[in-house]
Design an enzyme around this catalytic site. Sequence first.
Site, PDB file in Angstrom:
ATOM      1  N   THR A   1       0.838  -1.342  -0.020  1.00 61.41           N
ATOM      2  CA  THR A   1      -0.339   0.161  -0.002  1.00 61.41           C
ATOM      3  C   THR A   1       1.055   1.081  -0.867  1.00 61.41           C
ATOM      4  OG1 THR A   1      -1.941  -0.783   1.304  1.00 61.41           O
ATOM      5  CG2 THR A   1      -1.870   1.604   1.034  1.00 61.41           C
TER       6      THR A   1
ATOM      7  N   GLY B   1     -10.728  -2.701   1.910  1.00 61.73           N
ATOM      8  CA  GLY B   1      -9.483  -3.264   3.733  1.00 61.73           C
ATOM      9  C   GLY B   1      -9.606  -1.462   3.885  1.00 61.73           C
ATOM     10  N   ASP B   2      -8.874  -1.532   4.707  1.00 55.44           N
ATOM     11  CA  ASP B   2      -8.855   0.061   5.318  1.00 55.44           C
ATOM     12  C   ASP B   2      -7.984   1.526   4.562  1.00 55.44           C
ATOM     13  OD1 ASP B   2      -5.821  -1.030   5.326  1.00 55.44           O
ATOM     14  OD2 ASP B   2      -5.532   0.433   6.120  1.00 55.44           O
TER      15      ASP B   2
ATOM     16  N   GLY C   1      -0.652  -1.915   6.017  1.00 57.85           N
ATOM     17  CA  GLY C   1      -0.434  -2.961   6.992  1.00 57.85           C
ATOM     18  C   GLY C   1      -1.826  -4.009   6.811  1.00 57.85           C
TER      19      GLY C   1
ATOM     20  N   GLY D   1      -5.463  -4.705   6.711  1.00 49.99           N
ATOM     21  CA  GLY D   1      -6.907  -3.881   6.394  1.00 49.99           C
ATOM     22  C   GLY D   1      -7.898  -4.361   7.816  1.00 49.99           C
TER      23      GLY D   1
HETATM   24  N1  GLY Z   1      -3.503  -1.948   4.423  1.00 50.81           N
HETATM   25  C1  GLY Z   1      -4.342  -2.056   3.190  1.00 50.81           C
HETATM   26  C2  GLY Z   1      -5.218  -3.078   2.570  1.00 50.81           C
HETATM   27  O1  GLY Z   1      -5.424  -4.361   3.657  1.00 50.81           O
HETATM   28  O2  GLY Z   1      -5.755  -3.277   1.458  1.00 50.81           O
END
Ligand code: GLY
Length: 250
Positions: free
Chosen positions: A170, A200-201, A222, A224
């Site tokens: 990411t 994700g996050d 990291g 998500g």
């Molecule tokens: N941090 C990116 C994801 O987990 O999609």
Amino acid sequence: MISLVVHGGAWDIPDSLLAAHRAGVQGALQVGWSVLKRGGSAIDAVESAVAAMEDNETFDAGKGSFINAVGEVELDASIMDGRTLRAGAVAAVQNVRNPITLARKIMEESEHVLLVGMGATRFAKEHKVPTCSPDFLVTARELERWRDIQSAARFSTVDAFRHGRLPSDTVGAVALDRSGSIASATSTGGTPNKYPGRVGDSPLIGCGTYADNETGGVSATGWGESIIKVVLAKRVIDLMEVNGGDPDAA
Ligand code: GLY
């Protein structure tokens, strides 16, 4: 004072890709820094830095992203302006080269924060954000990785990460401009072999991205599923508020 932080890569970056990651984040820093140096805004700086990493096939963002369980790339991104707390985000888009630019367009030219899938693509076309064929986002390197995952039956992302077999790249940026404004931006292709439609996050404001001129800016990287559980970006901001603004303590 002006300031810019970028990230591109977490977990196990393969040795063969280390130099490309270093060059990619340094290139993104240069792009964003030149915006800030000539008096540009923090929001312009983070958009341009993240777009540079989306254009770089090294990272799990834009072209070159991880491929999902059905062989497709789905992209997530978000951006937030600390002056106003306005934010824009996209999730699971398949036809856009620079999802961060689309996220900014949503922030500035819609009454919404988050658009997903076909609606996000439709908004991109209406607002002349460059689109592409889904195949354009798929690279030979990721196709090979995906075939390896599929053939090894490592179908679970959790298992793959536990065994330290896969990188997660990411990308993101946080900037402070001359006027004292802060902005944050994050973009990703998500996790390898993710279930189609998995979000994700990164496109979730407060989880992967947050910016508030009163406190600071956050762009997360990291896993998500863990980041979402603790609403990480906003939690860091909240902890900075009680720690006298110290990001390390937060
Ligand atoms: N941090 C990116 C994801 O987990 O999609």
